[in-house]
Scaffold this motif. Structure first.
Motif, PDB file in Angstrom:
ATOM      1  N   UNK A  84      -5.654 -12.671 -16.696  1.00 28.11           N
ATOM      2  CA  UNK A  84      -4.838 -11.806 -17.562  1.00 28.11           C
ATOM      3  C   UNK A  84      -5.171 -10.338 -17.326  1.00 28.11           C
ATOM      4  N   UNK A  85      -6.455 -10.037 -17.202  1.00 32.11           N
ATOM      5  CA  UNK A  85      -6.866  -8.658 -16.941  1.00 32.11           C
ATOM      6  C   UNK A  85      -6.351  -8.205 -15.581  1.00 32.11           C
ATOM      7  N   UNK A  86      -6.470  -9.100 -14.589  1.00 32.66           N
ATOM      8  CA  UNK A  86      -6.089  -8.754 -13.221  1.00 32.66           C
ATOM      9  C   UNK A  86      -4.593  -8.551 -13.064  1.00 32.66           C
ATOM     10  N   UNK A  87      -3.805  -9.053 -14.002  1.00 31.86           N
ATOM     11  CA  UNK A  87      -2.348  -8.887 -13.945  1.00 31.86           C
ATOM     12  C   UNK A  87      -1.855  -7.818 -14.921  1.00 31.86           C
ATOM     13  N   UNK A  88      -2.781  -7.110 -15.518  1.00 33.59           N
ATOM     14  CA  UNK A  88      -2.431  -6.100 -16.512  1.00 33.59           C
ATOM     15  C   UNK A  88      -2.718  -4.698 -15.979  1.00 33.59           C
ATOM     16  N   UNK A 136      -6.934 -13.409  -8.330  1.00 32.97           N
ATOM     17  CA  UNK A 136      -6.491 -13.901  -9.632  1.00 32.97           C
ATOM     18  C   UNK A 136      -5.362 -13.065 -10.232  1.00 32.97           C
ATOM     19  N   UNK A 137      -5.119 -11.884  -9.666  1.00 32.45           N
ATOM     20  CA  UNK A 137      -4.064 -11.040 -10.214  1.00 32.45           C
ATOM     21  C   UNK A 137      -2.879 -10.828  -9.317  1.00 32.45           C
ATOM     22  N   UNK A 138      -3.075 -11.030  -8.019  1.00 35.98           N
ATOM     23  CA  UNK A 138      -1.958 -10.903  -7.100  1.00 35.98           C
ATOM     24  C   UNK A 138      -1.666  -9.496  -6.630  1.00 35.98           C
ATOM     25  N   UNK A 139      -2.454  -8.525  -7.072  1.00 37.67           N
ATOM     26  CA  UNK A 139      -2.231  -7.146  -6.620  1.00 37.67           C
ATOM     27  C   UNK A 139      -3.553  -6.384  -6.623  1.00 37.67           C
ATOM     28  N   UNK A 140      -3.555  -5.263  -5.953  1.00 36.15           N
ATOM     29  CA  UNK A 140      -4.777  -4.480  -5.795  1.00 36.15           C
ATOM     30  C   UNK A 140      -5.136  -3.786  -7.118  1.00 36.15           C
TER      31      UNK A 140
END
Length: 277
Positions: free
Chosen positions: A141-145, A200-204
């Protein structure tokens, strides 16, 4: 067999003789015993619950195993959290119990070693990840925020492990023909603070200037010292930003190779994303 349910703030061997007798009877004839029992909630402040499950249970189990002839090998699954903020995780008995949870796990190691002098292997996995684990979903969740970030200027080694790799390591320690040392850490799986966020987030992630990040971590650590329930959260931020070094593991020296590599981390990120909607 199910682990005993104990809730106490102290360990008095004479108070648990009935439990030890029952465990000894149930484990007689086994070549190896694996203790995966315990309270995994690193944020818990219930001292009796944590100490009973994470410290007393390993002690009574080790005591039970010590009475068997021949004594089976006991693999006690502890946690890298016992070494807290040490710059490098290693296979020493040095600990840094920064929280109630870490203190209970460290005491479990000490008490188990006091009860079983030979044949005990303390295994310390780091943060363990799978699609249904809370730590994985929280980091995802953090990694996608917009909060996704690491301390610059580059990613640092991060002690993380896939659940299937941890299970394979435990099985190896229980069955390998050689004699493992008293403490074994999980090998570094090649994860960095940067790659963890990306997988885990899919982006840098964003880069937080190192000096600013260190000031923020010091303030969070101070808050955790003043308010104990905040200590685990402060440590999580520190780990996400700065990671932690790992010394070589006996598992690697003993010939163990993790069955899942870097692609499994990417696959895990996709699985978590797919099941989060």
């Amino acid at each position: 067999m199910p682990a005993p349910r104990l809730k106490t703030t102290q360990y008095a061997p004479q108070d648990h003789e009935a439990v030890v007798d029952e465990l000894s009877a149930g484990l007689n004839g086994h070549a190896a015993v694996i203790n995966c029992a315990g309270v995994p909630d690193a944020s818990s402040q219930d001292a009796a619950l944590l100490f009973g499950a994470n410290a007393v249970v390993p002690a009574v189990l080790a005591r039970a195993v010590s009475r068997l002839r021949p004594a089976p090998r006991l693999v006690h699954v502890s946690s890298a959290v016992v070494q807290g903020r040490m710059p490098v995780l290693d296979e020493s008995m040095q600990t840094d119990a920064f929280s109630a949870y870490a203190a209970s796990k460290a005491e479990g190691e000490r008490l188990a070693l006091a009860e079983l002098h030979e044949g005990l292997v303390i295994y310390r996995p780091p943060s363990v990840h799978a699609a249904d684990r809370r730590v994985t979903r929280t980091i995802s969740r953090i990694a996608r925020s917009p909060l996704r970030s690491v301390a610059g200027p580059v990613g640092r080694p991060s002690p993380q492990a896939l659940l299937d790799n941890v299970a394979a390591a435990i099985a190896f320690l229980a069955t390998c023909p050689g004699t493992p040392p008293a403490v074994v850490i999980h090998p570094w799986e090649g994860v960095t603070t940067m790659s963890l966020m990306e997988s885990l987030g899919g982006s840098r992630p964003y880069m937080v200037p190192e000096k600013l990040a260190r000031v923020a971590v010091r303030l969070l650590s101070l808050a955790g010292a003043l308010v104990p329930r905040l200590a685990p959260d402060a440590r999580r931020v520190e780990m996400l930003w700065f990671g932690q070094g790992q010394a070589p593991s006996w598992l690697t020296e003993g010939g163990w190779v993790p069955p899942h590599g870097s692609q499994a981390w990417v696959d895990l990120g996709h699985e978590v994303s797919a099941t989060s909607h």
